[in-house]
Design a protein around this motif. Structure first.
Motif, PDB file in Angstrom:
ATOM      1  N   LYS A   1       0.830  -1.215   0.000  1.00  0.00           N
ATOM      2  CA  LYS A   1       0.000   0.000   0.000  1.00  0.00           C
ATOM      3  C   LYS A   1       0.861   1.261   0.000  1.00  0.00           C
ATOM      4  O   LYS A   1       0.493   2.278  -0.587  1.00  0.00           O
ATOM      5  CB  LYS A   1      -0.942  -0.005   1.206  1.00  0.00           C
ATOM      6  N   ARG A   2       2.021   1.215   0.660  1.00  0.00           N
ATOM      7  CA  ARG A   2       2.926   2.370   0.641  1.00  0.00           C
ATOM      8  C   ARG A   2       3.384   2.650  -0.794  1.00  0.00           C
ATOM      9  O   ARG A   2       3.429   3.808  -1.234  1.00  0.00           O
ATOM     10  CB  ARG A   2       4.157   2.113   1.511  1.00  0.00           C
ATOM     11  N   LEU A   3       3.751   1.591  -1.521  1.00  0.00           N
ATOM     12  CA  LEU A   3       4.191   1.781  -2.903  1.00  0.00           C
ATOM     13  C   LEU A   3       3.061   2.338  -3.764  1.00  0.00           C
ATOM     14  O   LEU A   3       3.291   3.202  -4.625  1.00  0.00           O
ATOM     15  CB  LEU A   3       4.693   0.458  -3.482  1.00  0.00           C
ATOM     16  N   LEU A   4       1.864   1.841  -3.528  1.00  0.00           N
ATOM     17  CA  LEU A   4       0.712   2.343  -4.278  1.00  0.00           C
ATOM     18  C   LEU A   4       0.453   3.813  -3.958  1.00  0.00           C
ATOM     19  O   LEU A   4       0.144   4.611  -4.857  1.00  0.00           O
ATOM     20  CB  LEU A   4      -0.525   1.505  -3.940  1.00  0.00           C
ATOM     21  N   ALA A   5       0.609   4.176  -2.680  1.00  0.00           N
ATOM     22  CA  ALA A   5       0.424   5.577  -2.279  1.00  0.00           C
ATOM     23  C   ALA A   5       1.423   6.468  -2.997  1.00  0.00           C
ATOM     24  O   ALA A   5       1.066   7.536  -3.527  1.00  0.00           O
ATOM     25  CB  ALA A   5       0.578   5.707  -0.765  1.00  0.00           C
ATOM     26  N   VAL A   6       2.685   6.032  -3.047  1.00  0.00           N
ATOM     27  CA  VAL A   6       3.706   6.822  -3.739  1.00  0.00           C
ATOM     28  C   VAL A   6       3.342   6.983  -5.214  1.00  0.00           C
ATOM     29  O   VAL A   6       3.420   8.088  -5.770  1.00  0.00           O
ATOM     30  CB  VAL A   6       5.090   6.165  -3.572  1.00  0.00           C
ATOM     31  N   SER A   7       2.928   5.902  -5.851  1.00  0.00           N
ATOM     32  CA  SER A   7       2.542   5.969  -7.269  1.00  0.00           C
ATOM     33  C   SER A   7       1.376   6.926  -7.479  1.00  0.00           C
ATOM     34  O   SER A   7       1.366   7.719  -8.443  1.00  0.00           O
ATOM     35  CB  SER A   7       2.177   4.575  -7.780  1.00  0.00           C
ATOM     36  N   ASN A   8       0.381   6.843  -6.586  1.00  0.00           N
ATOM     37  CA  ASN A   8      -0.791   7.713  -6.710  1.00  0.00           C
ATOM     38  C   ASN A   8      -0.429   9.179  -6.539  1.00  0.00           C
ATOM     39  O   ASN A   8      -0.925  10.052  -7.272  1.00  0.00           O
ATOM     40  CB  ASN A   8      -1.851   7.311  -5.688  1.00  0.00           C
ATOM     41  N   ILE A   9       0.419   9.464  -5.556  1.00  0.00           N
ATOM     42  CA  ILE A   9       0.815  10.854  -5.321  1.00  0.00           C
ATOM     43  C   ILE A   9       1.627  11.383  -6.495  1.00  0.00           C
ATOM     44  O   ILE A   9       1.422  12.517  -6.953  1.00  0.00           O
ATOM     45  CB  ILE A   9       1.602  10.979  -4.000  1.00  0.00           C
ATOM     46  N   GLN A  10       2.536  10.561  -6.996  1.00  0.00           N
ATOM     47  CA  GLN A  10       3.343  10.999  -8.139  1.00  0.00           C
ATOM     48  C   GLN A  10       2.494  11.234  -9.379  1.00  0.00           C
ATOM     49  O   GLN A  10       2.765  12.149 -10.161  1.00  0.00           O
ATOM     50  CB  GLN A  10       4.427   9.960  -8.432  1.00  0.00           C
TER      51      GLN A  10
END
Length: 264
Positions: free
Chosen positions: A130-139
């Motif tokens: 989920k952390r990786l997904l959050a980073v992708s979403n924010i970027q």
């Protein structure tokens, strides 16, 4: 807000009140503003030092992944600038992870410490994804939609409908988080180690605060240690954000704990 340079980065902080020094660390996509309703309840008896963590608020947000250790070192450097050899350190959520890093490496700088809606457990494999997904979403989409989706999950379910002003305040604070700061901090949380042994080995006074309706970090994840130096408190009817949901009760809990620290 005042400013200092820590490891080449500007860290902004508030310094209010008189008395024994108390450092309050905020959570992910928050800022020192998270504590604005609590500090006035403490500052007549304690000197409250409340930084914006690296990547948050008015502090610098360098590019790339951060580590919890870097964020903890920022706090120690701030204390060095302020010439404070010892403080009591309380961390909310992400701030709690940072607090445990300070405990592990700089215990001699602490009179006591606390985790507010936080845990010594590492991220689970599911949460790491989920952390990786959050980073992708924010970027891809920026900070605003991420904050809009995240913030309501931090509050007790009843409060989401009954107190939209609390939700909106937390969102407005979150919108100020630089996108690269949110991404760097998410990676710091993802890579943090299991520090349950640090918590259980500490002989310092410890405060553990959980929200009865916290959907982010359960009471079981917060209350991993039950020993004489540890005070466990569950605040009824709140989620992950007691500093906004019940600032008076959180402040009373902190004052009771600080009185115990000073009596030792």
């Amino acid at each position: 807000m005042e400013k200092v340079i820590c490891d080449g980065n500007t860290i902004s902080y508030k310094d209010q009140g008189q008395g024994e020094p108390l450092v309050l660390l905020h959570g992910f996509c928050g800022s020192s503003e998270y504590w604005d309703q609590v500090v006035p309840l403490l500052s007549d008896r304690y000197r409250c030092i409340v930084p914006d963590l690296r990547g948050h608020g008015l502090s610098d947000a360098p590019m790339g992944a951060y580590t919890i250790e870097q964020m903890a070192d920022d706090v120690i450097q701030l204390l060095d600038v302020l010439e404070l050899p010892k403080v009591t350190l309380l961390g909310h959520s992400l701030g709690g992870y940072i607090t445990l890093s300070v405990v592990q490496r700089y215990a001699n700088r602490l009179n006591g410490f606390g985790l507010i809606h936080s845990t010594a457990f590492p991220d689970s494999e599911e949460t790491k994804e989920k952390r990786l997904l959050a980073v992708s979403n924010i970027q891809a989409n920026g900070i605003t939609p991420f904050v809009d989706n995240m913030i309501p999950t931090l509050f007790a379910p009843d409060h989401v409908g009954d107190h939209p002003e609390w939700i909106n305040l937390a969102k407005e604070i979150g919108y100020k988080t630089p996108p690269q700061g949110a991404c760097g901090s998410a990676m710091a949380m993802r890579e943090r180690p299991d520090r349950r042994d640090v918590l259980s080995a500490s002989v310092l006074p410890v405060l553990l605060v959980a929200g009865e309706e916290d959907g982010i970090i359960s009471q079981e994840k917060t209350f991993t240690v039950d020993q004489p130096n540890v005070t466990q408190v569950t605040i009824a009817g709140v989620g992950h954000m007691s500093m906004l949901e019940a600032p008076d009760r959180l402040a009373a809990t902190i004052i009771t704990f600080l009185d115990q620290v000073q009596s030792i």
